[in-house]
Design an enzyme around this catalytic site. Structure first.
Site, mmCIF file in Angstrom:
data_model
loop_
_atom_site.group_PDB
_atom_site.id
_atom_site.type_symbol
_atom_site.label_atom_id
_atom_site.label_comp_id
_atom_site.label_asym_id
_atom_site.label_seq_id
_atom_site.Cartn_x
_atom_site.Cartn_y
_atom_site.Cartn_z
ATOM 1 N N ARG A 147 -9.174 0.391 4.364
ATOM 2 C CA ARG A 147 -8.225 1.317 3.744
ATOM 3 C C ARG A 147 -6.939 0.620 3.344
ATOM 4 O O ARG A 147 -6.238 1.086 2.446
ATOM 5 C CB ARG A 147 -7.886 2.460 4.710
ATOM 6 N N CYS A 189 -5.126 8.186 9.165
ATOM 7 C CA CYS A 189 -5.327 7.688 10.536
ATOM 8 C C CYS A 189 -4.861 8.713 11.550
ATOM 9 O O CYS A 189 -3.835 9.374 11.342
ATOM 10 C CB CYS A 189 -4.514 6.410 10.769
ATOM 11 N N LYS A 248 0.831 -1.212 0.000
ATOM 12 C CA LYS A 248 0.000 0.000 0.000
ATOM 13 C C LYS A 248 0.862 1.257 0.000
ATOM 14 O O LYS A 248 0.670 2.159 -0.813
ATOM 15 C CB LYS A 248 -0.914 -0.008 1.240
ATOM 16 N N ASN A 249 1.808 1.340 0.927
ATOM 17 C CA ASN A 249 2.517 2.608 1.089
ATOM 18 C C ASN A 249 3.515 2.887 -0.040
ATOM 19 O O ASN A 249 3.885 4.038 -0.255
ATOM 20 C CB ASN A 249 3.184 2.680 2.472
ATOM 21 N N ARG A 291 0.324 15.108 12.964
ATOM 22 C CA ARG A 291 1.077 14.647 11.787
ATOM 23 C C ARG A 291 1.491 15.856 10.947
ATOM 24 O O ARG A 291 0.920 16.117 9.879
ATOM 25 C CB ARG A 291 0.244 13.646 10.971
ATOM 26 N N PRO A 292 2.490 16.618 11.434
ATOM 27 C CA PRO A 292 2.901 17.825 10.708
ATOM 28 C C PRO A 292 3.557 17.473 9.373
ATOM 29 O O PRO A 292 4.016 16.351 9.183
ATOM 30 C CB PRO A 292 3.933 18.465 11.650
ATOM 31 N N ILE A 293 3.589 18.453 8.449
ATOM 32 C CA ILE A 293 4.308 18.225 7.186
ATOM 33 C C ILE A 293 5.406 19.290 6.996
ATOM 34 O O ILE A 293 5.767 19.639 5.882
ATOM 35 C CB ILE A 293 3.361 18.150 5.965
ATOM 36 N N ASP A 351 3.999 0.321 12.332
ATOM 37 C CA ASP A 351 2.747 -0.195 11.771
ATOM 38 C C ASP A 351 2.489 -1.659 12.139
ATOM 39 O O ASP A 351 1.447 -2.212 11.782
ATOM 40 C CB ASP A 351 2.736 -0.022 10.238
HETATM 41 N N1 EPU Z 1 7.088 14.233 11.059
HETATM 42 C C1 EPU Z 1 7.330 15.551 11.337
HETATM 43 N N2 EPU Z 1 7.321 16.438 10.298
HETATM 44 C C2 EPU Z 1 7.078 16.053 9.018
HETATM 45 C C3 EPU Z 1 6.819 14.691 8.741
HETATM 46 C C4 EPU Z 1 6.823 13.801 9.789
HETATM 47 O O1 EPU Z 1 7.558 15.920 12.497
HETATM 48 O O2 EPU Z 1 7.094 16.924 8.125
HETATM 49 C C5 EPU Z 1 7.117 13.254 12.168
HETATM 50 C C6 EPU Z 1 5.765 12.579 12.375
HETATM 51 O O3 EPU Z 1 4.928 13.358 13.214
HETATM 52 C C7 EPU Z 1 6.167 11.263 12.999
HETATM 53 C C8 EPU Z 1 7.511 10.943 12.295
HETATM 54 O O4 EPU Z 1 7.983 12.187 11.787
HETATM 55 O O5 EPU Z 1 6.395 11.428 14.351
HETATM 56 C C9 EPU Z 1 7.428 9.948 11.160
HETATM 57 O O6 EPU Z 1 6.426 10.342 10.242
HETATM 58 P P1 EPU Z 1 6.472 9.945 8.696
HETATM 59 O O7 EPU Z 1 6.517 11.183 7.894
HETATM 60 O O8 EPU Z 1 7.558 8.931 8.491
HETATM 61 O O9 EPU Z 1 5.059 9.250 8.500
HETATM 62 P P2 EPU Z 1 4.091 9.367 7.267
HETATM 63 O O10 EPU Z 1 4.870 9.486 6.017
HETATM 64 O O11 EPU Z 1 3.007 10.346 7.542
HETATM 65 C C10 EPU Z 1 4.104 6.809 6.736
HETATM 66 C C11 EPU Z 1 3.076 5.734 6.579
HETATM 67 C C12 EPU Z 1 2.503 5.368 7.945
HETATM 68 C C13 EPU Z 1 3.641 4.934 8.873
HETATM 69 C C14 EPU Z 1 4.741 6.012 8.928
HETATM 70 C C15 EPU Z 1 5.951 5.595 9.722
HETATM 71 C C16 EPU Z 1 2.175 6.231 4.405
HETATM 72 C C17 EPU Z 1 1.029 6.705 3.596
HETATM 73 N N3 EPU Z 1 2.009 6.223 5.721
HETATM 74 O O12 EPU Z 1 3.415 7.919 7.295
HETATM 75 O O13 EPU Z 1 1.671 4.248 7.701
HETATM 76 O O14 EPU Z 1 3.141 4.728 10.180
HETATM 77 O O15 EPU Z 1 5.150 6.333 7.591
HETATM 78 O O16 EPU Z 1 6.528 4.443 9.188
HETATM 79 O O17 EPU Z 1 3.200 5.830 3.862
HETATM 80 C C18 EPU Z 1 -0.178 2.847 7.981
HETATM 81 O O18 EPU Z 1 0.110 2.325 6.865
HETATM 82 O O19 EPU Z 1 -1.027 2.347 8.766
HETATM 83 C C19 EPU Z 1 0.497 4.071 8.378
HETATM 84 C C20 EPU Z 1 0.038 4.862 9.332
#
Ligand code: EPU
Length: 429
Positions: A399, A118, A22-23, A123-125, A307
């Site tokens: 999902r 979820c 999926k991811n 979940r900041p970007i 996960d």
């Molecule tokens: N973070 C920041 N700033 C950012 C981005 C992330 O502080 O700009 C922090 C997050 O708050 C978190 C950490 O960095 O504490 C890791 O976040 P990451 O960006 O790696 O997560 P994500 O890309 O939003 C993906 C997967 C998640 C999985 C995480 C960690 C996708 C669509 N989602 O999320 O998958 O938990 O990586 O491996 O790829 C799931 O599939 O159930 C799922 C939640």
């Protein structure tokens, strides 16, 4: 409203094939807009709702998308002519943010409503935005509802990520493949789906090196073309079946996997007393007694994946002894423990740590899927428990898991999907 109803207490045995990741798919599908050409992508989990929504987004901006068979998509991105994606689509999934990087790469402009997904804590970007700005883009996200990014000419540069982020690493890669010069991402995420995205981009003519290590180097190219590509197997779906096999003291051969991607999960299952045999593209998991305890700390890859944390908590709820799980990625990923406790589990949560005192047996109950992986944990708990378990809010499970009833059913589980018009009276579908 739909529910899963499970009559538990049956050992899972037999064989199951894992779907595509999926991811990985959620980053690769938006990446197709980087070429004005045709891509054919195989091994996709097309029946999960996250993939349906990412396809809707692609169609919204003008792509022609056709399902060639149940796991293969034909995507023609030649007529993509919009750089805007509204919140009616983005609100359904997290990965809609990959259109920011991909559309920036294609048009030098993206206007994408903030993503959903979820709830696992904030979940900041900010790291995505930092990357785009360093590439030269002007980013405005002032109303907090939409991210608007524009750049006439992106220039490659060094980008040091302050946190290891899967999403930021992938999004910056998507934009940087079309920047002028070389971009170096430091403290990059190393997950298998990051490597898969890099391989896909390279199949389209990009020049991405070092994916799977801390440092990714991207030399921008002027032109990208279409390709045929097959997505890697889903590490977390595979891990979910592995833990389900152990929790039901079963014997399951999990096929279409890359055993190397499963190593952190395999290591913990072996620590709990399971036998895990690795073959070229399958793993067999067996456990014929009560699992042993173990401690887990979630970490970015190659650490133990967050996960898989809720699923492992179910196994440890049944273990002989006390286990401790520390969650270091998300601030709020223990909500499911309340549901597990309704089934008799003995768990104390203190901040980002869960202390689990194993019990002999879980008992069926009515529980909720708080999010995708929490839902997977509830399925495993229901399969291992005595009696009947009803799981509500299964839209979260839909999902990310294909054909739950079919796949677990083939392994001998008694699991049905029921339609409940008023949330209680269940009708078979
Ligand atoms: N973070 C920041 N700033 C950012 C981005 C992330 O502080 O700009 C922090 C997050 O708050 C978190 C950490 O960095 O504490 C890791 O976040 P990451 O960006 O790696 O997560 P994500 O890309 O939003 C993906 C997967 C998640 C999985 C995480 C960690 C996708 C669509 N989602 O999320 O998958 O938990 O990586 O491996 O790829 C799931 O599939 O159930 C799922 C939640």
């Amino acid at each position: 409203m739909e529910k899963f109803v499970i009559n538990g207490g049956r050992r899972l045995t037999g064989e199951v094939a894992v779907s595509g990741a999926k991811n990985a798919a959620l980053a690769i599908i938006p990446a197709t807009v980087l070429s004005q050409d045709i891509c054919v992508i195989e091994n996709l989990p097309t029946s999960i709702s996250d993939i349906s929504y990412i396809i809707k987004a692609l169609e919204y901006i003008g792509a022609d998308v056709k399902l060639i068979n149940s796991s293969t998509l034909y995507i023609d991105a030649r007529r993509v002519n919009l750089y805007t994606i509204p919140d009616s689509i983005t609100t359904h999934l997290r990965a809609s943010y990959y259109f920011i990087g991909a559309l920036l790469g294609r048009f030098g402009r993206a206007n994408v409503a903030m993503p959903g997904g979820c709830y696992l804590g904030p979940r900041p970007i900010d790291q995505h935005i930092k990357g785009f700005e360093l590439l030269g883009a002007k980013v405005s996200a002032e109303d907090k509802a939409t991210v608007d990014v524009r750049c006439d000419k992106m220039r490659g540069t060094g980008i040091y990520l302050d946190v290891v982020s899967v999403g930021a690493t992938a999004n910056i890669m998507l934009a940087a493949v079309r920047a002028q010069g070389t971009t170096v991402i430091e403290q990059a995420a190393k997950e298998p789906h990051i490597v898969d995205l890099a391989n896909f981009l390279n199949s389209m003519g990009a020049d991405v090196r070092g994916a799977g290590t801390d440092v990714i180097k991207i030399r921008g190219v002027e032109h990208m073309h279409g390709c045929n590509y097959s997505i890697i197997p889903d590490q977390i779906e595979a891990g979910t079946f592995m833990v389900a096999a152990a929790a039901t003291r079963g014997d399951v051969l999990i096929k279409n996997v890359i055993p190397k991607h499963l190593e952190p999960i395999t290591a913990k299952l072996v620590e709990c007393g399971a036998a895990v045999d690795e073959n070229d593209d399958s793993v067999r998991v067996r456990l014929d007694r009560r699992p042993g305890k173990c401690n887990i700390k979630t970490m970015p890859h190659p650490g133990f994946p967050t996960d898989m944390q809720p699923q492992m908590a179910v196994l440890l709820s049944l273990a002989d002894g006390q286990s401790v799980i520390s969650e270091s990625i998300w601030t709020n990923r223990f909500r499911y423990t309340e549901q597990l406790m309704r089934m008799g589990a003995d768990i104390t949560v203190e901040g980002r740590t869960a202390i689990i005192n194993g019990i002999e047996q879980l008992k069926g109950a009515s529980v909720r899927a708080d999010d995708l992986r929490a839902g997977a944990a509830m399925i495993i708990a229901g399969l291992a428990a005595t009696g009947k378990t009803e799981i509500s809010d299964i839209l979260h499970i839909d999902r990310g898991y294909e054909d739950v009833v079919g796949k677990f059913g083939e392994l001998g589980a008694d699991i049905r999907r029921l339609y409940c018009p008023d949330g209680s009276a269940a009708k078979a579908l």
